[in-house]
Scaffold this motif. Structure first.
Motif, PDB file in Angstrom:
ATOM      1  N   THR A  71       4.877 -21.878   6.435  1.00 39.41           N
ATOM      2  CA  THR A  71       4.426 -20.532   6.083  1.00 39.41           C
ATOM      3  C   THR A  71       5.584 -19.633   5.686  1.00 39.41           C
ATOM      4  OG1 THR A  71       4.590 -19.787   8.386  1.00 39.41           O
ATOM      5  CG2 THR A  71       2.442 -20.643   7.647  1.00 39.41           C
ATOM      6  N   LYS A  72       5.233 -18.556   5.007  1.00 41.95           N
ATOM      7  CA  LYS A  72       6.215 -17.544   4.624  1.00 41.95           C
ATOM      8  C   LYS A  72       5.571 -16.182   4.799  1.00 41.95           C
ATOM      9  CE  LYS A  72       9.331 -16.043   0.925  1.00 41.95           C
ATOM     10  NZ  LYS A  72      10.535 -16.046   1.782  1.00 41.95           N
ATOM     11  N   GLN A  73       6.360 -15.250   5.223  1.00 45.78           N
ATOM     12  CA  GLN A  73       5.889 -13.896   5.501  1.00 45.78           C
ATOM     13  C   GLN A  73       6.384 -12.953   4.399  1.00 45.78           C
ATOM     14  OE1 GLN A  73       6.047 -12.512   9.734  1.00 45.78           O
ATOM     15  NE2 GLN A  73       7.504 -11.043   8.900  1.00 45.78           N
ATOM     16  N   VAL A  74       5.456 -12.148   3.853  1.00 46.79           N
ATOM     17  CA  VAL A  74       5.785 -11.210   2.784  1.00 46.79           C
ATOM     18  C   VAL A  74       5.296  -9.822   3.182  1.00 46.79           C
ATOM     19  CG1 VAL A  74       5.431 -10.630   0.347  1.00 46.79           C
ATOM     20  CG2 VAL A  74       5.620 -13.025   1.026  1.00 46.79           C
ATOM     21  N   PHE A  75       6.088  -8.811   2.847  1.00 51.09           N
ATOM     22  CA  PHE A  75       5.737  -7.440   3.196  1.00 51.09           C
ATOM     23  C   PHE A  75       5.350  -6.659   1.939  1.00 51.09           C
ATOM     24  CE2 PHE A  75       8.803  -9.094   6.208  1.00 51.09           C
ATOM     25  CZ  PHE A  75       8.229  -8.779   7.438  1.00 51.09           C
ATOM     26  N   GLY A  76       4.319  -5.844   2.056  1.00 52.02           N
ATOM     27  CA  GLY A  76       3.886  -5.043   0.925  1.00 52.02           C
ATOM     28  C   GLY A  76       2.674  -4.208   1.281  1.00 52.02           C
ATOM     29  N   SER A  77       1.855  -3.941   0.285  1.00 54.30           N
ATOM     30  CA  SER A  77       0.668  -3.127   0.494  1.00 54.30           C
ATOM     31  C   SER A  77      -0.572  -3.928   0.112  1.00 54.30           C
ATOM     32  CB  SER A  77       0.753  -1.854  -0.365  1.00 54.30           C
ATOM     33  OG  SER A  77      -0.373  -1.037  -0.174  1.00 54.30           O
ATOM     34  N   VAL A  78      -1.460  -4.148   1.109  1.00 51.56           N
ATOM     35  CA  VAL A  78      -2.671  -4.946   0.915  1.00 51.56           C
ATOM     36  C   VAL A  78      -3.858  -4.019   0.653  1.00 51.56           C
ATOM     37  CG1 VAL A  78      -4.279  -6.579   1.994  1.00 51.56           C
ATOM     38  CG2 VAL A  78      -1.808  -6.812   2.380  1.00 51.56           C
ATOM     39  N   THR A  79      -4.715  -4.428  -0.297  1.00 52.19           N
ATOM     40  CA  THR A  79      -5.925  -3.647  -0.544  1.00 52.19           C
ATOM     41  C   THR A  79      -6.813  -3.674   0.697  1.00 52.19           C
ATOM     42  OG1 THR A  79      -6.871  -5.623  -1.587  1.00 52.19           O
ATOM     43  CG2 THR A  79      -5.953  -3.947  -3.039  1.00 52.19           C
ATOM     44  N   HIS A  80      -7.406  -2.531   1.048  1.00 49.60           N
ATOM     45  CA  HIS A  80      -8.203  -2.434   2.275  1.00 49.60           C
ATOM     46  C   HIS A  80      -9.647  -2.843   2.060  1.00 49.60           C
ATOM     47  CE1 HIS A  80      -5.365   0.144   4.899  1.00 49.60           C
ATOM     48  NE2 HIS A  80      -4.673  -0.404   3.906  1.00 49.60           N
ATOM     49  N   THR A  81     -10.066  -2.913   0.821  1.00 48.39           N
ATOM     50  CA  THR A  81     -11.410  -3.410   0.517  1.00 48.39           C
ATOM     51  C   THR A  81     -11.286  -4.564  -0.464  1.00 48.39           C
ATOM     52  OG1 THR A  81     -11.641  -1.791  -1.269  1.00 48.39           O
ATOM     53  CG2 THR A  81     -12.515  -1.169   0.890  1.00 48.39           C
ATOM     54  N   SER A  82     -12.259  -5.464  -0.445  1.00 42.99           N
ATOM     55  CA  SER A  82     -12.187  -6.653  -1.298  1.00 42.99           C
ATOM     56  C   SER A  82     -12.889  -6.418  -2.622  1.00 42.99           C
ATOM     57  CB  SER A  82     -12.833  -7.845  -0.591  1.00 42.99           C
ATOM     58  OG  SER A  82     -14.247  -7.703  -0.590  1.00 42.99           O
ATOM     59  N   PHE A  83     -12.557  -7.265  -3.591  1.00 45.28           N
ATOM     60  CA  PHE A  83     -13.250  -7.305  -4.876  1.00 45.28           C
ATOM     61  C   PHE A  83     -14.026  -8.613  -4.876  1.00 45.28           C
ATOM     62  CE2 PHE A  83     -13.358  -8.090  -9.536  1.00 45.28           C
ATOM     63  CZ  PHE A  83     -13.968  -6.908  -9.932  1.00 45.28           C
ATOM     64  N   ASN A  84     -15.259  -8.536  -4.351  1.00 47.56           N
ATOM     65  CA  ASN A  84     -16.090  -9.729  -4.173  1.00 47.56           C
ATOM     66  C   ASN A  84     -15.371 -10.790  -3.344  1.00 47.56           C
ATOM     67  OD1 ASN A  84     -18.424 -11.273  -4.451  1.00 47.56           O
ATOM     68  ND2 ASN A  84     -17.731 -12.235  -6.358  1.00 47.56           N
ATOM     69  N   GLY A  85     -14.761 -10.345  -2.250  1.00 44.17           N
ATOM     70  CA  GLY A  85     -14.087 -11.260  -1.328  1.00 44.17           C
ATOM     71  C   GLY A  85     -12.616 -11.471  -1.604  1.00 44.17           C
ATOM     72  N   VAL A  86     -12.107 -10.950  -2.706  1.00 41.17           N
ATOM     73  CA  VAL A  86     -10.706 -11.164  -3.091  1.00 41.17           C
ATOM     74  C   VAL A  86      -9.877  -9.914  -2.794  1.00 41.17           C
ATOM     75  CG1 VAL A  86      -9.122 -11.646  -4.995  1.00 41.17           C
ATOM     76  CG2 VAL A  86     -11.319 -12.839  -4.866  1.00 41.17           C
ATOM     77  N   TYR A  87      -8.732 -10.128  -2.154  1.00 42.65           N
ATOM     78  CA  TYR A  87      -7.796  -9.050  -1.841  1.00 42.65           C
ATOM     79  C   TYR A  87      -6.497  -9.273  -2.611  1.00 42.65           C
ATOM     80  CZ  TYR A  87     -10.781  -7.942   2.194  1.00 42.65           C
ATOM     81  OH  TYR A  87     -11.832  -7.584   3.005  1.00 42.65           O
ATOM     82  N   THR A  88      -5.686  -8.244  -2.680  1.00 39.27           N
ATOM     83  CA  THR A  88      -4.364  -8.384  -3.299  1.00 39.27           C
ATOM     84  C   THR A  88      -3.314  -7.699  -2.438  1.00 39.27           C
ATOM     85  OG1 THR A  88      -4.576  -6.361  -4.613  1.00 39.27           O
ATOM     86  CG2 THR A  88      -5.312  -8.406  -5.644  1.00 39.27           C
ATOM     87  N   MET A  89      -2.087  -8.178  -2.539  1.00 42.88           N
ATOM     88  CA  MET A  89      -0.943  -7.492  -1.942  1.00 42.88           C
ATOM     89  C   MET A  89       0.067  -7.216  -3.042  1.00 42.88           C
ATOM     90  SD  MET A  89       2.080  -8.657   0.714  1.00 42.88           S
ATOM     91  CE  MET A  89       1.484  -7.970   2.261  1.00 42.88           C
ATOM     92  N   SER A  90       0.481  -5.972  -3.151  1.00 42.91           N
ATOM     93  CA  SER A  90       1.518  -5.580  -4.109  1.00 42.91           C
ATOM     94  C   SER A  90       2.842  -5.477  -3.374  1.00 42.91           C
ATOM     95  CB  SER A  90       1.163  -4.232  -4.740  1.00 42.91           C
ATOM     96  OG  SER A  90       2.190  -3.804  -5.608  1.00 42.91           O
ATOM     97  N   THR A  91       3.873  -6.114  -3.938  1.00 42.03           N
ATOM     98  CA  THR A  91       5.183  -6.077  -3.301  1.00 42.03           C
ATOM     99  C   THR A  91       6.282  -6.201  -4.350  1.00 42.03           C
ATOM    100  OG1 THR A  91       6.520  -7.021  -1.509  1.00 42.03           O
ATOM    101  CG2 THR A  91       5.335  -8.575  -2.903  1.00 42.03           C
TER     102      THR A  91
END
Length: 414
Positions: A15-35
């Motif tokens: 595993t790898k750990q990444v820091f950023g900003s995760v969307t709090h709501t999904s787009f039909n189950g899909v989330y994103t993290m911007s970093t």
């Protein structure tokens, strides 16, 4: 809140750990993290040397996978901006990565503190940015090259690449990780997201690219030529048009003048480089230093050619003088003369170029002029008028040979 797992730093770890900003709501189950990550770290955060076969097929079916010209274009773009070779701003678009593994997230209650995403790097694959990442991987070295078409590269490019490798090491880019929290992205999910992202992009036409370009020295020189008083007095240059018609107010197009300059500078090989990478014969990237030696003579040559046609230049709307491939062939004529006279003193060379332009300007460019019978790229139609009978590059070369013959100078393809 999902369970938090300690980061494991080495690529190849589970595993790898990444820091950023995760969307709090999904787009039909899909989330994103911007970093934001350095390119070296990004290459360790996704699988660029363990791409499964189904994705290799996907990449090849949906886009031109990291072709040499696209890679070199992005490489030169990075080099130009990282070495401050231009004062015009630039940007590297975000890279999109799809997580085809189960992930874990931890949300921060403080908006000033990053969220955490824990995923498996060897199951992360590129959704958008294959060309960018493959180029960077090539420059940095040590990554799988199975997606890349190999070509012979100039010594000058390889030398630039050494410098660029050092500059790229710590370059940071925007990254968007795409994932589901309930399960891993499936092959179907990834394929659809890949198609959605890449399928909506519409390639920009060459004319539109030229119109917007501000770091392209050749295009900017073409704009400079368009502002010459003699050009403006005859109707000027169009930034959008492809051809000059009987109803056109303009007499030139940006595309044709750009090819005219490219031909004048580097001959037939260079004239095909309207977009993408432009390397001179020694491998150097085409720049102002290559244009400056020919600039004043080329302007004089073009102005004189137009001047000695008189009012016919713009009044005869059907003449060959307004045909794009003839203007581009005129650039090849200049290049041939420049090479022929290169051993002469600058003043003598300028004088000979002026005399050549004056003689060419005195030709009859109407479509019924008898001398066109000796031109290989035109033929006589049933109305007794000559028409172009070949494609672009062949027409350019045909006109260049014909005009050179009229000067009594042998045209040599280079």
């Amino acid at each position: 809140m999902n369970k938090f797992i300690s980061e494991k730093q080495r690529f190849g770890a589970t595993t790898k750990q990444v820091f950023g900003s995760v969307t709090h709501t999904s787009f039909n189950g899909v989330y994103t993290m911007s970093t934001v990550m350095t390119v070296a770290d990004l290459l360790r955060a996704c699988s660029f040397d363990l791409i499964p076969q189904h994705l290799k097929i996907l990449y090849k079916e949906i886009q031109r996978v990291a072709s040499p010209s696209r890679r070199q274009g992005f490489e030169d773009y990075c080099y130009k901006h990282l070495t401050s070779s231009t004062e015009i701003s630039g940007v590297i678009p975000p890279v999109l990565i799809g997580c085809m593994s189960e992930v874990e997230t931890e949300f921060s209650d403080d908006p000033r503190i990053n969220d955490v995403l824990v995923m498996q790097p060897d199951k992360n694959f590129v959704v958008d940015g294959v060309n960018r990442l493959s180029t960077i991987a090539t420059i940095l070295g040590g990554y799988d090259q199975s997606l890349l078409k190999k070509i012979k590269e100039s010594d000058a490019r390889l030398k630039r690449r050494v410098d660029l490798s050092r500059l790229l090491q710590e370059l940071s880019v925007q990254v968007l990780f795409i994932f589901r929290k309930d399960k891993a992205l499936s092959e179907a999910d990834f394929s659809q997201i890949f198609a959605d992202v890449n399928g909506q992009a519409t390639p920009m036409s060459t004319n539109k690219l030229m119109k917007l370009a501000r770091t392209d020295d050749v295009v900017m020189f073409a704009r400079e030529i368009s502002m010459l008083p003699i050009i403006r007095s005859h109707g000027g240059m169009s930034l959008d048009g492809n051809t000059v018609t009987t109803k056109s107010e303009f007499v030139l197009t940006l595309n044709s003048v750009t090819r005219f300059i490219l031909g004048a500078l580097g001959g037939e090989r260079m004239q095909g480089k309207v977009r993408g990478v432009r390397e001179m014969s020694d491998g150097a990237i085409l720049s102002q230093k290559h244009l400056d030696p020919i600039r004043s003579d080329l302007i004089l040559f073009f102005e004189t050619w137009i001047d000695y046609q008189g009012e016919n230049y713009s009044q005869d709307r059907t003449g060959f003088q307004l045909v794009a491939t003839l203007i581009q062939g005129l650039g090849l004529v200049f290049h041939n003369l420049w090479i022929t006279y290169e051993s002469l003193a600058p003043a003598e060379r300028t004088s000979l170029l002026y005399q050549a332009a004056k003689k060419l300007g005195g030709l009859d460019y109407s479509r019924m002029a008898p001398h066109w019978a000796d031109c290989s790229c035109v033929s006589l139609n049933e109305n007794g008028s000559y028409i172009v009978n070949t494609g672009g590059s062949t027409s350019r070369k045909g006109f260049a040979k014909h005009l050179s013959n009229k000067l009594g100078v042998q045209y040599r393809s280079r």
